[in-house]
Design a protein around this motif. Structure first.
Motif, PDB file in Angstrom:
ATOM      1  N   UNK A 106      79.827  15.456  13.213  1.00  0.00           N
ATOM      2  CA  UNK A 106      81.086  14.995  13.798  1.00  0.00           C
ATOM      3  C   UNK A 106      81.598  13.694  13.199  1.00  0.00           C
ATOM      4  N   UNK A 107      80.968  13.242  12.126  1.00  0.00           N
ATOM      5  CA  UNK A 107      81.430  12.007  11.491  1.00  0.00           C
ATOM      6  C   UNK A 107      82.648  12.297  10.607  1.00  0.00           C
ATOM      7  N   UNK A 108      83.402  11.258  10.332  1.00  0.00           N
ATOM      8  CA  UNK A 108      84.638  11.390   9.558  1.00  0.00           C
ATOM      9  C   UNK A 108      84.475  10.668   8.236  1.00  0.00           C
ATOM     10  N   UNK A 109      84.883  11.338   7.155  1.00  0.00           N
ATOM     11  CA  UNK A 109      84.781  10.708   5.826  1.00  0.00           C
ATOM     12  C   UNK A 109      85.895   9.676   5.666  1.00  0.00           C
ATOM     13  N   UNK A 110      85.530   8.454   5.290  1.00  0.00           N
ATOM     14  CA  UNK A 110      86.535   7.411   5.080  1.00  0.00           C
ATOM     15  C   UNK A 110      86.583   6.931   3.626  1.00  0.00           C
ATOM     16  N   UNK A 111      85.571   7.306   2.857  1.00  0.00           N
ATOM     17  CA  UNK A 111      85.558   7.055   1.421  1.00  0.00           C
ATOM     18  C   UNK A 111      84.691   8.152   0.809  1.00  0.00           C
ATOM     19  N   UNK A 112      84.687   8.233  -0.518  1.00  0.00           N
ATOM     20  CA  UNK A 112      83.918   9.276  -1.204  1.00  0.00           C
ATOM     21  C   UNK A 112      82.518   9.431  -0.616  1.00  0.00           C
ATOM     22  N   UNK A 113      81.814   8.325  -0.463  1.00  0.00           N
ATOM     23  CA  UNK A 113      80.422   8.387  -0.002  1.00  0.00           C
ATOM     24  C   UNK A 113      80.188   7.549   1.242  1.00  0.00           C
TER      25      UNK A 113
END
Lengths: 98, 98
Positions: free
Chosen positions: B28-35
């Motif tokens: 359920x985490x959200x990507x905010x940058x490539x890694x």
């Protein structure tokens, strides 16, 4: 009041990257990976270091995170794989923080 | 009890990197940058995700950090430059957390 701090960055240009690492060292932080520093700061130095880094990096290409931790959260941090580069970090350094 | 979480990794092999990002999304985490991922987890899921990532990465070449935050520390985090990739993060997502 002091705070435990991790700084992690992804900076394209060598010169700027080196400037940021110098500021981290000057603030008394310890390098634990190529682009990762760790240490304890007074809260006013925390903001100050943030401003310095903001001035140095290229805001269109680089990213930099400054994470503050209370003792309780700090103890729960998970560092996996080479998160601590063994060439940079020894047990004495780790004992300071953990 | 839930906890705010940032995950930041440096994983060499595409396949392993993609596996970790899939686990982060599944949690359920959200990507905010490539890694870089961000989100809220129950504490038991926090440990679980840590174990999964530990199993996936190559511990000799990769590094991965899982940072837990109480609300108070979370609000003091400094995200500079492209720390939030504008292509990945919109105001609606940010409003969820900040």
């Amino acid at each position: 009041m002091s705070v435990l701090v991790w700084i992690i960055y992804d900076i394209t240009e060598n010169k700027l990257r080196s400037k940021v690492s110098k500021e981290c060292k000057k603030a008394g932080l310890i390098r634990v990976q190529k682009s990762v520093f760790l240490g304890k700061l007074e809260w006013n130095r925390f903001d100050e270091l943030g401003e310095k880094c903001r001035d140095i990096i290229d805001k269109d290409t680089d990213s930099l995170y400054i994470f503050p931790f209370c003792q309780e959260d700090f103890r729960q941090i998970k560092v996996l794989g080479q998160g601590f580069d063994k060439k940079l970090v020894n047990d004495e350094i780790l004992a300071k923080f953990f």
